[in-house]
Enzyme design. Structure first.
Site, mmCIF file in Angstrom:
data_model
loop_
_atom_site.group_PDB
_atom_site.id
_atom_site.type_symbol
_atom_site.label_atom_id
_atom_site.label_comp_id
_atom_site.label_asym_id
_atom_site.label_seq_id
_atom_site.Cartn_x
_atom_site.Cartn_y
_atom_site.Cartn_z
ATOM 1 N N ARG A 50 -17.853 14.273 23.003
ATOM 2 C CA ARG A 50 -16.665 14.695 22.445
ATOM 3 C C ARG A 50 -15.314 14.624 23.525
ATOM 4 O O ARG A 50 -14.324 14.170 23.326
ATOM 5 C CB ARG A 50 -16.576 16.126 21.974
ATOM 6 C CG ARG A 50 -15.254 16.433 21.325
ATOM 7 C CD ARG A 50 -15.368 17.645 20.210
ATOM 8 N NE ARG A 50 -16.411 18.520 20.466
ATOM 9 C CZ ARG A 50 -16.459 19.596 21.294
ATOM 10 N NH1 ARG A 50 -15.754 19.572 22.199
ATOM 11 N NH2 ARG A 50 -17.551 20.196 21.195
ATOM 12 N N TYR A 102 5.163 7.289 6.481
ATOM 13 C CA TYR A 102 3.976 6.956 5.827
ATOM 14 C C TYR A 102 3.655 8.263 4.755
ATOM 15 O O TYR A 102 3.641 9.498 5.421
ATOM 16 C CB TYR A 102 2.941 6.572 6.774
ATOM 17 C CG TYR A 102 1.503 6.423 6.475
ATOM 18 C CD1 TYR A 102 1.100 5.235 5.684
ATOM 19 C CD2 TYR A 102 0.706 7.466 6.479
ATOM 20 C CE1 TYR A 102 -0.469 5.291 5.056
ATOM 21 C CE2 TYR A 102 -0.673 7.413 5.989
ATOM 22 C CZ TYR A 102 -1.004 6.229 5.341
ATOM 23 O OH TYR A 102 -2.263 5.995 4.896
ATOM 24 N N ASP A 174 5.484 5.292 15.386
ATOM 25 C CA ASP A 174 4.287 4.786 14.693
ATOM 26 C C ASP A 174 4.596 3.181 14.477
ATOM 27 O O ASP A 174 5.332 2.542 13.863
ATOM 28 C CB ASP A 174 4.397 5.318 13.376
ATOM 29 C CG ASP A 174 3.247 4.879 12.316
ATOM 30 O OD1 ASP A 174 2.723 3.784 12.579
ATOM 31 O OD2 ASP A 174 2.906 5.563 11.306
ATOM 32 N N LYS A 199 -5.666 -0.699 10.752
ATOM 33 C CA LYS A 199 -4.774 -1.882 10.228
ATOM 34 C C LYS A 199 -4.866 -3.000 11.257
ATOM 35 O O LYS A 199 -6.217 -3.584 11.279
ATOM 36 C CB LYS A 199 -3.530 -1.430 10.027
ATOM 37 C CG LYS A 199 -2.927 0.138 9.482
ATOM 38 C CD LYS A 199 -3.535 -0.153 8.077
ATOM 39 C CE LYS A 199 -3.840 1.328 7.421
ATOM 40 N NZ LYS A 199 -2.717 2.307 7.378
HETATM 41 C C1 LIG Z 1 -2.367 3.655 7.723
HETATM 42 C C2 LIG Z 1 -1.228 4.068 8.218
HETATM 43 C C3 LIG Z 1 -1.137 5.367 8.762
HETATM 44 C C4 LIG Z 1 -2.446 6.499 8.581
HETATM 45 O O1 LIG Z 1 -3.503 5.838 9.293
HETATM 46 P P1 LIG Z 1 -5.019 6.057 8.704
HETATM 47 O O2 LIG Z 1 -5.751 5.159 9.708
HETATM 48 O O3 LIG Z 1 -4.943 5.795 7.530
HETATM 49 O O4 LIG Z 1 -5.212 7.576 9.104
HETATM 50 C C5 LIG Z 1 -0.076 5.799 9.662
HETATM 51 N N1 LIG Z 1 1.004 5.209 9.605
HETATM 52 C C6 LIG Z 1 1.175 3.968 9.158
HETATM 53 C C7 LIG Z 1 2.493 3.344 9.133
HETATM 54 C C8 LIG Z 1 -0.049 3.444 8.259
HETATM 55 O O5 LIG Z 1 0.088 2.218 7.655
#
Ligand SMILES: *Cc1c(COP(=O)(O)O)cnc(C)c1O
Length: 388
Positions: A50, A102, A174, A199
């Site tokens: 962890r 998001y 982000d 992504k």
């Molecule tokens: C998918 C996404 C998230 C969240 O990520 P997860 O891996 O699904 O928890 C946050 N911000 C953006 C812009 C995203 O496309």
């Protein structure tokens, strides 16, 4: 490894040294929860997975270098990463978030963390004065996305970073939509970058991951502490998959963006499309900003893999969705395979309807995540699906 190396070279080499014990060129996966100690408290830098795991360390070193940074802190999902960032707050602290954030970030802020004594305020971060107006003495972070999902509105990272400096507020971006290949917010003055590695970093729609990246040691130490305390860490296997995936990120993201640019150009004047949003089109209101902020490893503008289109009616939308073949109807984005979604009822399902109306997110808006298939096959598929 020299930080001067370029993106593609770092992607292959940083964190990827051959295994010291065997010389294996592909790094081993350390499937272990715990580590032998030679005496009480005497270990070789690892005591429990962890807190630290060699495969995770390799991936963290690799991904941090791709944003030009020293510290990467990996999490089990993008939302686990964002939540960890907000766990650096103290009771009574205030955070400004882009209004078109998001859906999961909105849900975590409003439905969970607001109940823990943190204050979140949502504003249109495209406009500097709107951001400045809501900065308060207890404001600790501004958290924004650019381009936003799914309206593809841009925020000027450099200008907001300057505003943040003058108010002693930190800036987090982000950067999921552009990936580390297409935009580097730290270079424009941001303090921290967050990615959903699910992504473009993973890039194959086969895992969940998140990461926080920074150059600030004190912040990084606090985030490693939260990572080990909360334990929302990715498995050694997922870290290895991510380490493998970043090697092709430059190739994938460039191809996806090239495909998206071609589609956007060809579809802009299509009679069945009411409007099209893509930052690479001259018709995009922030095309000029996109050209200076979204740059690939050669400093050439890159506009991303997401296109949003409006078809004018729910009937036209459903007809398109029933005919399209190569774009799979699914949430998520940034993978090698093309996907299509209706954010209103899918990714943004938990955002209140009033807010969706306010930001201009309609039921008829379709978001395309363009993959690396052959451009002519993608184009043919879209045009046949648009036929009445
Ligand atoms: C998918 C996404 C998230 C969240 O990520 P997860 O891996 O699904 O928890 C946050 N911000 C953006 C812009 C995203 O496309």
């Amino acid at each position: 490894m020299s930080k001067k190396l370029r993106f593609e070279t770092k992607a292959i080499h940083v964190g990827n040294k051959p295994d010291e014990e065997t010389g294996a060129v592909s790094p081993p996966i350390h499937f272990t929860s715990t580590y032998q100690q030679s005496g009480v408290g005497k270990n070789r830098g690892f005591d429990y997975s962890r807190a630290a795991n060699p495969t995770r360390q390799r991936y963290e070193e690799n991904i941090a270098s791709l944003e030009g940074a020293n510290y990467g802190i990996a999490f089990a999902s993008g939302m686990a990463a964002t939540t960890a960032l907000f766990q650096t707050l103290n009771q009574g602290d205030h955070v400004i978030i882009g209004r078109n954030t998001y859906g999961g970030t909105y849900r975590m802020a409003v439905e969970v963390l607001s109940k823990h004594g943190f204050y979140f305020e949502f504003v249109d971060t495209r406009f500097l004065d709107q951001v400045e107006n809501v900065i308060k003495p207890n404001t600790k972070w501004i958290f924004l996305e650019t381009p936003t999902n799914p309206l593809l509105e841009l925020c000027d990272i450099k200008a907001i970073a300057q505003l943040c400096k003058s108010h002693d507020v930190k800036l987090a971006v982000d950067n999921t939509f552009m990936s580390p290949y297409g935009q580097n917010p730290l270079a424009f003055g941001a303090d921290l970058v967050m990615h959903s590695a699910t992504k473009s970093i993973g890039g194959h729609s086969d895992l969940l991951g998140g990461v926080l990246i920074t150059n600030e040691k004190e912040l990084a130490d606090r985030l490693y502490f939260i990572q080990k305390s909360g334990g929302a860490v990715p498995s050694p296997f997922d870290c290895w998959m991510l380490l493998r995936s970043t090697k092709t990120m430059g190739l994938r993201v460039q191809k996806q963006s090239d495909n998206a640019m071609t589609l956007a150009n060809r579809l802009e004047s299509h009679p069945s499309i009411e409007s099209i949003m893509y930052p690479g089109l001259e018709s995009h209101p922030q095309f000029e900003l996109a050209k200076c902020q979204q740059l690939n490893s050669d400093g050439v503008p890159i506009f991303g893999s997401i296109i949003s289109i409006e078809l004018g009616s729910v009937e036209a939308r459903d007809h398109f969705l029933s005919k399209i073949k190569l774009f799979t109807l699914a949430e998520s984005l940034g993978g090698v395979e093309s996907l299509v979604c209706v954010p209103f009822g899918m990714t943004h399902g938990s955002v209140p309807v009033e807010i969706k109306n306010e930001i201009g997110l309609t039921e008829c808006l379709i978001r395309l995540s363009v993959g690396i298939e052959h451009i002519e096959d993608l184009y043919d598929d879209i045009t046949q699906a648009l036929k009445k």
